[in-house]
Design an enzyme around this catalytic site. Structure first.
Site, PDB file in Angstrom:
ATOM      1  CG  ASP A   1    -128.448 -37.516 -28.282  1.00 33.98           C
ATOM      2  OD1 ASP A   1    -129.385 -38.290 -28.049  1.00 33.98           O
ATOM      3  OD2 ASP A   1    -127.339 -37.865 -28.694  1.00 33.98           O
TER       4      ASP A   1
ATOM      5  N   PRO B   1    -106.119 -32.303 -17.378  1.00 32.67           N
ATOM      6  CG  PRO B   1    -106.034 -32.338 -15.050  1.00 32.67           C
ATOM      7  CD  PRO B   1    -105.406 -32.947 -16.270  1.00 32.67           C
TER       8      PRO B   1
ATOM      9  CD  GLU C   1     -97.750 -36.102  -9.044  1.00 28.25           C
ATOM     10  OE1 GLU C   1     -98.912 -36.227  -8.597  1.00 28.25           O
ATOM     11  OE2 GLU C   1     -96.886 -36.981  -8.913  1.00 28.25           O
TER      12      GLU C   1
ATOM     13  NE  ARG D   1    -125.132 -41.609 -26.984  1.00 29.93           N
ATOM     14  CZ  ARG D   1    -125.865 -40.609 -27.451  1.00 29.93           C
ATOM     15  NH1 ARG D   1    -125.280 -39.520 -27.906  1.00 29.93           N
ATOM     16  NH2 ARG D   1    -127.178 -40.673 -27.467  1.00 29.93           N
TER      17      ARG D   1
HETATM   18  N1  4GX Z   1    -109.842 -34.627 -17.729  1.00 36.08           N
HETATM   19  N2  4GX Z   1    -106.461 -36.320 -14.968  1.00 36.08           N
HETATM   20  C1  4GX Z   1    -104.505 -37.183 -16.202  1.00 36.08           C
HETATM   21  C2  4GX Z   1    -102.301 -37.276 -15.108  1.00 36.08           C
HETATM   22  C3  4GX Z   1    -101.785 -36.328 -16.137  1.00 36.08           C
HETATM   23  C4  4GX Z   1    -101.517 -34.989 -15.859  1.00 36.08           C
HETATM   24  C5  4GX Z   1    -101.046 -34.168 -16.880  1.00 36.08           C
HETATM   25  C6  4GX Z   1    -101.129 -36.045 -18.332  1.00 36.08           C
HETATM   26  C7  4GX Z   1    -100.830 -34.720 -18.107  1.00 36.08           C
HETATM   27  C8  4GX Z   1    -108.337 -35.364 -16.299  1.00 36.08           C
HETATM   28  C9  4GX Z   1    -109.474 -34.533 -16.467  1.00 36.08           C
HETATM   29  C10 4GX Z   1    -107.592 -35.542 -15.060  1.00 36.08           C
HETATM   30  C11 4GX Z   1    -105.672 -36.282 -13.758  1.00 36.08           C
HETATM   31  C12 4GX Z   1    -105.994 -37.250 -15.973  1.00 36.08           C
HETATM   32  C13 4GX Z   1    -104.186 -36.191 -14.057  1.00 36.08           C
HETATM   33  N3  4GX Z   1    -101.592 -36.849 -17.375  1.00 36.08           N
HETATM   34  N4  4GX Z   1    -108.101 -35.915 -17.481  1.00 36.08           N
HETATM   35  N5  4GX Z   1    -103.769 -37.245 -14.943  1.00 36.08           N
HETATM   36  N6  4GX Z   1    -110.053 -33.775 -15.538  1.00 36.08           N
HETATM   37  O1  4GX Z   1    -107.984 -34.973 -14.079  1.00 36.08           O
HETATM   38  O2  4GX Z   1    -109.003 -35.468 -18.355  1.00 36.08           O
END
Ligand code: 4GX
Length: 222
Positions: A146, A66, A93, A131
């Site tokens: 697209d 995120p 986390e 794609r």
């Molecule tokens: N877009 N998540 C990753 C665990 C995490 C946290 C911090 C690495 C660093 C998300 C999103 C997403 C939730 C994937 C937490 N890994 N990933 N995860 N939105 O919410 O890509």
């Protein structure tokens, strides 16, 4: 035949746990300084990344998080040009910050919502980028058509029957007037974009005709 079978792309799922030592193959640990939850240990992730880099392909290492840059069509296009993408999916986390700093090239978020892990986000990136590789798209009508390729949302589309439970198809689409149809589609695409994603119209510099149509929409719309 599918893109993988045709050798256009290769997708491999790597289990980080396979790179963790010991009988229990532990991949998570407590955060230094205390606090909620668990973190991904650095060493298994690094070894997993290195196992793919050894294949000698020119690679981009991406962490799904995120905290990353928002995934957009433009990024999909950029990523589709790399020989290998290594998409690192965290659970818990997050990952040890030293992994991010020293072993990750780029951080990507697919949107402002919280997933349990990065796997589904990685699939989104894989599907959007692959794609765009020449030959991958089944229907070669292609990525040129697209949404976004023109910077506008799609115009409304209809197929048979001409009348569905009393709801007709717009007359112009049945008229056979190619120019009228093109103009109607342009107008409806501009209308939708103006109503739903007005920021697209600020980014895109509109042509003479587009601006005229847009002024007409603004003037005549409810
Ligand atoms: N877009 N998540 C990753 C665990 C995490 C946290 C911090 C690495 C660093 C998300 C999103 C997403 C939730 C994937 C937490 N890994 N990933 N995860 N939105 O919410 O890509």
């Amino acid at each position: 035949m599918r893109a993988q079978e045709r050798g256009l792309i290769e997708i491999a799922a790597i289990n980080i746990r396979d790179f963790a030592p010991g009988k229990h193959r532990v991949v998570d640990d407590l955060p230094f300084g205390g606090g909620e939850g668990m973190l991904m240990k650095a060493e298994p992730i690094i070894r997993a990344i290195e196992s793919r880099k050894q294949l000698g392909k020119i690679s981009r290492v991406i962490l799904l998080t995120p905290q990353g840059k928002r995934f957009q069509q433009e990024i999909a296009r950029e990523l589709s040009g790399w020989e290998q993408l290594i998409l690192v999916c965290g659970r818990y986390e997050g990952v040890d910050e030293r992994v991010r700093e020293h072993f990750i090239d780029e951080e990507i978020s697919i949107g402002d919502y919280v997933l349990n892990g990065g796997e589904v986000a990685a699939l989104v990136v894989v599907e959007a980028a692959s794609r765009l590789i020449p030959g991958v798209l089944g229907n070669e009508a292609s990525a040129q058509n697209d949404s976004f390729s023109q910077g506008l949302l799609d115009y409304p589309q209809y197929t048979r029957p001409r009348e569905l439970r009393g709801i007709p198809v717009p007359e112009v689409l049945l008229s056979g007037h190619h120019q009228h149809i093109e103009l109607w589609r342009k107008k409806e695409a501009l209308r939708r974009t103006w109503e739903r994603r007005p920021e697209f119209l600020k980014q895109r510099e509109l042509g003479e005709e587009d601006r005229r149509i847009l002024e007409e929409i603004k003037r005549t719309d409810r």
